[in-house]
Design an enzyme around this catalytic site. Structure first.
Site, PDB file in Angstrom:
ATOM      1  N   CYS A 133       2.647  -9.119  10.568  1.00 18.13           N
ATOM      2  CA  CYS A 133       2.527  -8.988   9.136  1.00 18.13           C
ATOM      3  C   CYS A 133       2.803 -10.407   8.186  1.00 18.13           C
ATOM      4  O   CYS A 133       2.597 -10.327   7.248  1.00 18.13           O
ATOM      5  CB  CYS A 133       3.513  -7.852   8.646  1.00 18.13           C
ATOM      6  N   ASP A 175       7.304   1.673   3.696  1.00 16.76           N
ATOM      7  CA  ASP A 175       7.798   1.076   4.775  1.00 16.76           C
ATOM      8  C   ASP A 175       7.805  -0.518   4.734  1.00 16.76           C
ATOM      9  O   ASP A 175       7.280  -1.054   3.545  1.00 16.76           O
ATOM     10  CB  ASP A 175       6.977   1.041   6.017  1.00 16.76           C
TER      11      ASP A 175
END
Length: 354
Positions: free
Chosen positions: A22, A232
């Site tokens: 990410c 999240d």
């Protein structure tokens, strides 16, 4: 006697990627600029969640009892083991459905591979890794799409379902709510150390374990009326995703720096300078809306802006139910879950308390 030829350096999957996990995400400020002139989704009364608040997935209400949740996530490798790369990418993609309070139904694979640079056997291992996590989530990978790309890319498009009343947005926190984080922070720091071969074997195992733990608890949290909002924590770090919660709700967040759970070597490695470029980009994108304690060491700030790959859930829950929900989360397989702050009245921002 002739000298024995030197052994060739082992091939590293991460050598083919300029970033990984990410940490590849566009910075929040860049993403806002790109989306600034995009039309809103339009007057679709059944579209319950679109692009307005930067939520984790889109939600479409099919009928009175069923909502469809749709999301996609993919990135470049942050580890060299292709099977583990597949597992991490799949866990991360499925997480968005759990973050909405839903249950995943099926997935489609997204695959981009540099032809001629990777052996087919390695690509098969990536796909096997993704399939193993999908099986753990109880869903099939029912198809997908592949292209020849300069860097290896893998991820999933995931479809899930939920009842309308169990959908949990990132924008519905309430003043007074307690904040719970389900997984420890530090994955980006560990990844930076891994790339420079400075991560211990125990640290590597800890990193893999965190990134391949499904956020299944999100489905159960969606059924709890005392849980008001869920998101999240991924590429924007705890501060960035916390700020999304604050802006969506029109409230402020207070984070207790000393309560945040960390991977065991995260602070030590941050002190040694193992920081991702995404951590710097994150701070440049939203630092003006974050209030830090005076004299906070820079390495500690990087703990809060560290991009998480397949990170935990940030949960806003009514204060009277916080202890019960925390116990439920820990009992479900998230032993490092912790109460990390609260939601308060105020201009949308995040304040870190020492």
């Amino acid at each position: 006697m002739l000298d024995k030829p030197a052994e060739p350096a082992p091939f590293r999957l991460t050598s083919l990627a300029h970033g990984g996990g990410c940490g590849c995400k566009l910075a929040p400020s860049v993403l806002r600029e790109l989306l600034s002139e995009q039309p809103l989704a339009g007057p679709f009364e059944r579209l319950l969640v679109g692009t307005e608040t930067g939520d984790d997935a889109a939600v479409w209400q099919l009928d009175d009892d069923t909502c469809l949740i749709a999301t996609t996530d993919f990135f470049m490798p942050m580890v060299d083991d292709p099977f583990e790369f597949g597992r991490i990418a799949a866990t991360n993609a499925i997480s968005d459905v759990y973050a909405m309070g839903g249950k995943p139904l099926l997935a489609l694979a997204i695959l981009g591979m540099p032809l001629g640079k990777l052996e087919p056997a390695m690509v098969r291992e990536i796909l096997k890794g993704g399939a193993s996590i999908a099986a753990e989530a109880g869903i099939p990978i029912a198809g997908g799409h592949s292209i020849d790309s300069p860097e290896p890319i893998y991820g999933l498009a995931v479809i899930g379902t939920a009842r309308p009343e169990t959908i949990r947005k990132n924008s519905t926190a309430r003043a007074g709510d307690t904040l719970i984080l389900t997984k420890p922070l530090g994955v980006g720091i560990y990844s930076a150390a891994f790339k420079k071969e400075a991560l211990s074997p125990a640290g590597y195992a800890e990193m893999i374990g965190s990134m391949t733990t499904l956020n299944k608890i999100g489905t159960e949290l969606g059924k709890d009326a005392e849980v008001h909002a869920v998101t999240d924590v991924t590429g924007f770090g705890i501060l960035g995703h916390g700020l999304e919660v604050a802006r969506g709700a029109g409230l402020a967040l207070e984070i207790d720096a000393n309560a945040l759970p960390l991977l065991s070597e995260a602070e030590t490695l941050a002190q040694k300078g193992f920081i991702t470029g995404a951590s710097h980009r994150n701070w440049a994108s939203y630092g003006e809306a974050v209030h830090l304690p005076e004299g906070l060491p820079e390495h500690r700030r990087h703990l809060f802006t560290d991009p998480q790959t397949s990170g935990g859930l940030l949960v806003a829950v009514a204060p009277n139910a916080a202890a019960r929900v925390l116990d439920q989360i820990r009992a479900a397989g998230y032993p490092r879950a912790a109460i990390v702050g609260r939601v308060v009245e105020g201009t949308p921002s995040v304040t870190v308390r020492a």
